[in-house]
Every structure is written in C-alpha cells, then in structure tokens.
Design an enzyme around this catalytic site. Sequence first.
Site, PDB file in Angstrom:
ATOM      1  N   HIS A  82      29.970  37.729  77.634  1.00 25.86           N
ATOM      2  CA  HIS A  82      30.475  37.090  78.855  1.00 25.86           C
ATOM      3  C   HIS A  82      29.356  36.388  79.617  1.00 25.86           C
ATOM      4  CE1 HIS A  82      34.219  36.537  80.881  1.00 25.86           C
ATOM      5  NE2 HIS A  82      33.743  36.922  82.051  1.00 25.86           N
ATOM      6  N   HIS A 112      39.609  28.943  86.001  1.00 26.30           N
ATOM      7  CA  HIS A 112      39.760  29.808  87.168  1.00 26.30           C
ATOM      8  C   HIS A 112      40.828  29.249  88.107  1.00 26.30           C
ATOM      9  CE1 HIS A 112      35.368  31.389  86.731  1.00 26.30           C
ATOM     10  NE2 HIS A 112      36.217  32.064  85.998  1.00 26.30           N
ATOM     11  N   TYR A 118      30.444  32.828  89.454  1.00 20.49           N
ATOM     12  CA  TYR A 118      29.913  32.609  88.118  1.00 20.49           C
ATOM     13  C   TYR A 118      28.677  31.724  88.133  1.00 20.49           C
ATOM     14  CZ  TYR A 118      33.509  34.632  85.100  1.00 20.49           C
ATOM     15  OH  TYR A 118      34.313  35.490  84.421  1.00 20.49           O
ATOM     16  N   LYS A 140      43.815  33.264  80.560  1.00 20.09           N
ATOM     17  CA  LYS A 140      44.447  34.364  81.282  1.00 20.09           C
ATOM     18  C   LYS A 140      45.673  33.891  82.044  1.00 20.09           C
ATOM     19  CE  LYS A 140      40.587  37.549  82.092  1.00 20.09           C
ATOM     20  NZ  LYS A 140      39.779  38.203  83.138  1.00 20.09           N
ATOM     21  N   ARG A 189      29.165  32.756  78.868  1.00 19.91           N
ATOM     22  CA  ARG A 189      30.117  31.957  79.661  1.00 19.91           C
ATOM     23  C   ARG A 189      29.577  31.715  81.062  1.00 19.91           C
ATOM     24  NH1 ARG A 189      35.746  30.790  80.810  1.00 19.91           N
ATOM     25  NH2 ARG A 189      36.532  31.934  82.607  1.00 19.91           N
ATOM     26  N   ARG A 213      35.978  32.421  76.947  1.00 19.56           N
ATOM     27  CA  ARG A 213      35.934  33.876  76.951  1.00 19.56           C
ATOM     28  C   ARG A 213      35.865  34.328  75.500  1.00 19.56           C
ATOM     29  NH1 ARG A 213      40.035  32.397  80.663  1.00 19.56           N
ATOM     30  NH2 ARG A 213      39.605  33.073  82.811  1.00 19.56           N
TER      31      ARG A 213
END
Length: 306
Positions: free
Chosen positions: A252, A278, A287, A184, A255, A161
């Site tokens: 993004h 994830h 994605y 995250k 990615r 990210r």
Amino acid sequence: MSLISPQARDALEHWLETQKSLKGGSENTIKAYSADTADFIGFMTSYKSEPQGLAALARITTRDMRAWMAQTRGNDVSARSLARKLSSVKSFYRWLAEREGFEPTAVLTIRAPKFQKKLPRPLAVEAAKAMIETVEYQTAHTWVAARDSAVLTLLYGCGLRISEALGLTGADVPLPTALRILGKGGKERVVPVLPAAREAVQAYLNICPYPLEPNAPLFRGIRGGALNPRAVQSVMAKARMQLGLPATATPHAMRHSFATHLLSAGGDLRSIQELLGHSSLSTTQAYTAVDTARLMEVYERAHPKA
C-alpha cells in the site's frame, strides 16, 4: 448465531445483503460487518442471559453499550478496532430502527474511542524504484521475479490497490494506455498505464508457465492459482530488509508513493483524487505526504499574492 432469534438472524442477513447489493460493500467489508455485529449480539446474549431477538435489541441501553465497549477493550482490542466495530453496530442499528420503528439513540449517541490516526508513509522516489528492482532477487524462478516486479510497477506506476492489481485477468491484456478499474464501493475510474508498466506486465507474460485465459487471474501463484496478496507482502518484507527500509514499506505504501510523487511533481490534488478513486478529497490529502518546505515552494511560486 444460535442464540439469536430467527427474526434477528434474518434481519442481520437482510442488512448484510443490503450493504452488499445496494451500497456496494466489498467482500472484506461485509465479512467485517458480519463478524462485528455477530460479536456484539453474542455479547448481549451473554450479558443479559437471554437470546437477543428484535425486541431485545431495540431495548439496548447506554449502560449496555458501555459494558460491551469495556469488555471489548478488556480483550486487548485496540481503540481503532473498537471504533470500527462500533461503526458496524451503528450502521446495523440505523437500518434496523428504520425498519422496525424504534428509537436507536442509546446506540447511536455512544462515542467511539479516540485514537491517533496513522498517516501513510510513502517511500522516497529512489527507494520506490529500488524496491521494484530488489523484489526480483528474492526468488530463483525467473518468471516469479518478473511477476513480482510487474505487480509493484502497477502499484507505483498506476496507483492501484493490491486487490485491484491482483484482480486483473487475461481479458485485461495487452494492457491499454488507460485502464478501467472497479474499486471500492463499485466506484469506477480510469487510470493511465505507463509504458514501463505495460512492458513489465508483458515481460512477465512472455515467460509465465501458465496459459493466458480471459477469465483467469493475470498474476499467478507458484502452483497456478490466483496470486495471494500475502505473497506480495512477503517478498516486499524481504526486499525492504535488504534495502534498510522501515516496516511501513508495504504494497500500500507504493500507492501512497504514487500519489505523493505526483503531487510533488506539480500534479493537481483533485486529479490525483480521481486517479486514486477516493470519494473524499481529505482522504487524498492524507495520502499525499508532501513536506511543508515543498508546499511553501509551490505557494511562493504560484500564488498571486506570494
């Protein structure tokens, strides 16, 4: 906040601290929670013409919730943003109801507005490579050109990210063959670092005018401070216009491209999930926008019943 009772204000601050410390909420997430919930309480204060203490918050009805949602939508807030705000309010109410012992059904049963989820749009392989090369020509400063190229190489080569790439410090270099990333929600993962990415970062460091310090940002802005994500977005915007790429060609998207191109080359979806950090496989699937023809090709070649 001034019209919220001290008890309600303390409860809100306690909840936010809980989200940050126990659930690993990022700084941006906590800011969004705080703004969304404060706006909600502010509306109820005005709507009911009285400060909203804990007792008042516990008496919120379905009608009150609908009034808030209607007012929010009337302020040109998108369905997607309203759904996020509602999620924040529900999260707060779940915590508050358990703490204060009231029934939060009126809040929790309200349905979020439907909206069309935007699927990620990865770049083609050649477009991703061209983007990395083209950002170098957007500045007269040689070291800035090397910096921008290095950042995009990390996004595309490692699936980072933008916040993760710009969060690297002097302590992370020289980059190892495998980099430990804290993503995250405090989720840690290990990502391989391609030689091309290590070389790009080293090329930038060789000419960066600012000293490499263990606790300082690896990527510096023009005045020496931490590089702002908006600077990367801006340089990509210039490059995509020159390349004729759509507005979806953002940091993004690099990615997204990393994930999609890995899957297209035969990568395992669960392994890619780990590389991206994830928690849900369905997020990874969104994605990895591999076209149907490619999936059928893999299916026919690999499935025993094909």
